[in-house]
Design a protein around this motif. Structure first.
Motif, mmCIF file in Angstrom:
data_model
loop_
_atom_site.group_PDB
_atom_site.id
_atom_site.type_symbol
_atom_site.label_atom_id
_atom_site.label_comp_id
_atom_site.label_asym_id
_atom_site.label_seq_id
_atom_site.Cartn_x
_atom_site.Cartn_y
_atom_site.Cartn_z
ATOM 1 N N GLY A 125 46.255 24.155 89.707
ATOM 2 C CA GLY A 125 46.776 24.746 88.490
ATOM 3 C C GLY A 125 48.138 24.220 88.103
ATOM 4 O O GLY A 125 49.003 24.014 88.952
ATOM 5 N N GLY A 126 48.328 23.978 86.808
ATOM 6 C CA GLY A 126 49.625 23.527 86.299
ATOM 7 C C GLY A 126 49.919 22.068 86.535
ATOM 8 O O GLY A 126 51.024 21.607 86.248
ATOM 9 N N ARG A 168 54.025 18.740 88.668
ATOM 10 C CA ARG A 168 53.788 19.825 87.705
ATOM 11 C C ARG A 168 53.916 19.263 86.295
ATOM 12 O O ARG A 168 54.671 18.313 86.053
ATOM 13 C CB ARG A 168 54.811 20.943 87.909
ATOM 14 N N ASP A 220 45.917 23.105 78.596
ATOM 15 C CA ASP A 220 47.155 22.394 78.306
ATOM 16 C C ASP A 220 46.974 20.899 78.581
ATOM 17 O O ASP A 220 45.970 20.474 79.155
ATOM 18 C CB ASP A 220 48.302 22.931 79.171
ATOM 19 N N ARG A 273 45.313 26.088 83.827
ATOM 20 C CA ARG A 273 46.257 27.099 84.311
ATOM 21 C C ARG A 273 45.597 28.420 84.681
ATOM 22 O O ARG A 273 46.273 29.322 85.194
ATOM 23 C CB ARG A 273 47.339 27.349 83.260
ATOM 24 N N ASP A 274 44.303 28.556 84.421
ATOM 25 C CA ASP A 274 43.655 29.841 84.687
ATOM 26 C C ASP A 274 42.180 29.630 85.010
ATOM 27 O O ASP A 274 41.670 28.503 85.008
ATOM 28 C CB ASP A 274 43.816 30.783 83.491
#
Length: 415
Positions: free
Chosen positions: A54-55, A126, A86, A104-105
């Motif tokens: 994630g990210g 990141r 994103d 991210r989710d």
């Protein structure tokens, strides 16, 4: 019967609608796992999977034709991506750039699975800081002939080195034959420093466990050892992150472990079915990884103490290629692994006496990264065959060119 192209299921995930096309398509025939099953697996382990991926910008490794066919690698995010996905723009040495996917989710996990992704392949950075990695990745890659117990021994030597320089390592199975150890670091160093730190750790592991581990870059020089693959920390590299499903028939999973499990557990124990049970029972053994942020200072000091790494001779042949110190011959270059293995078998049948003298690590079938997919190179190291009996370099049994028809921008286009 194959599922209809119009078949789809809409999932409501954290306030987002995610369309899953062909949900009943069987992805793992041996295990009976469908595409929707893969989605549900990732939703069940979402916290752990997002802790790893994630990210972070990620390369999409898409198995659109099934696990028996080569995946293709997609750096650029699809143009029609939803708003909950994103992006981050990465720049590469060739002068190219790519706007890559950042999830991210849990909805993002389901969306990439719908594209045909099984394993997740994030960069060690990141999205908010693309120049300073926050993860050191130790990839323990066994050469042929190396068993799991040797990998475990090397992992504990690596842990000892990490302890000595004030870093915390978090082990996981790679989901294939090896092991990964992840180390969170403060985002204060660039890729060059990260790779130097990783190479230094690899050299120190080899120093402490000669014969068991190696930091030698050229594959033919490693013997039956565990390669501590420091180059996985180069800017353009990604590795399968925690809880990734690997494209093996048993639906094996890259699984986080506690150190006290490492000696007793085996990679084949961890599949989609068993990891679901494990995660529900004990959660994620890597839950504390983001609270164990360290510094590269100790490894960089060790790099100064060890001095520059010995580089192999690069005196090349007439075509400018590196001349190996080992008696190597190349057998084939192929588009797929089955073609590579078939070419290797053809060579062995033509040279039965020589083939019988080879050691496991003398045969090298390597997946090489092409423009958007892997291709395969087959080589044989003749070091264990008496010089007078060594087969000569012959015409390649297959000569696939992964770069045929490709053009590059800027100065590279003139080469």
């Amino acid at each position: 019967m194959s599922p209809s192209r119009s078949e789809a299921e809409i999932l409501e995930i954290d306030g987002h609608e995610v369309r899953i096309s062909s949900p009943s398509k069987v992805v793992f025939p041996e295990a009976g796992i469908t595409k929707l099953d893969v989605v549900r697996y990732y939703l069940a382990v979402a916290d752990g999977a997002l802790r790893g991926a994630g990210g972070r910008p990620m390369v999409l490794k898409r198995f659109v034709k099934g696990i028996d066919q080569e995946a293709f690698f997609q750096k650029r995010v699809p143009e029609n991506h939803p708003g909950f996905i994103d992006t981050a723009t990465l720049h590469y040495a060739r002068g190219t750039s790519a706007e890559e996917t950042v999830i991210r989710d849990a909805a993002g996990l389901a969306w990439v699975v719908n594209l045909g992704c099984l394993d997740l392949n994030p960069h060690p950075i990141r999205a908010e800081d693309l120049d300073h990695p926050d993860e050191l990745r130790i990839d323990l890659d066994p050469m042929p002939g190396v068993d799991w117990s040797q990998i475990v021994d090397v992992a504990f030597v690596a842990r000892e080195v990490l302890d000595d320089v004030g870093l915390v390592g978090w082990p996981k199975t790679s989901g294939s034959r090896g092991m990964h150890i992840l180390v969170r670091i403060a985002p204060q160093w660039d890729y060059k420093q990260l790779r130097l730190a990783a190479e230094t750790l690899a050299r120190e592991v080899e120093n402490r466990a000669p014969g068991l581990a190696t930091a030698r870059w050229w594959k033919e020089e490693r013997g039956e050892s565990v390669f501590v693959d420091f180059n996985q920390n180069a800017k353009d590299r990604t590795v399968a992150s925690a809880y990734s499903i690997r494209p093996l028939a048993d639906a094996r999973v890259s699984t986080p472990l506690d150190w006290d499990e490492v000696r007793d557990r085996r990679p084949e124990e961890f599949t989609v079915a068993t990891v679901l049970e494990r995660y529900a029972a004990i959660g994620d053994p890597h839950a504390g990884i983001d609270d164990a942020v360290g510094t590269l200072d100790g490894l960089l000091r060790l790099a100064d103490e060890l001095g520059p790494a010995e580089k192999p001779p690069r005196a090349g042949s007439a075509d400018g290629r590196r001349q190996s110190t080992m008696p190597l011959i190349e057998v084939a270059r192929t588009k797929t692994k089955p073609e590579a293995l078939a070419a290797l078998e053809q060579w062995k049948q033509a040279h039965t006496k020589a083939a019988g003298m080879l050691h496991p690590a003398d045969v090298m079938v390597d997946g090489m990264r092409g423009s958007s997919s892997l291709w395969y190179r087959v080589r044989v190291n003749l070091q264990h065959i008496p010089e007078a009996e060594r087969p000569p370099q012959e015409a390649l049994l297959a000569d696939y060119d992964p770069w045929a028809g490709k053009t590059w921008p800027g100065p590279l286009a003139e080469r």
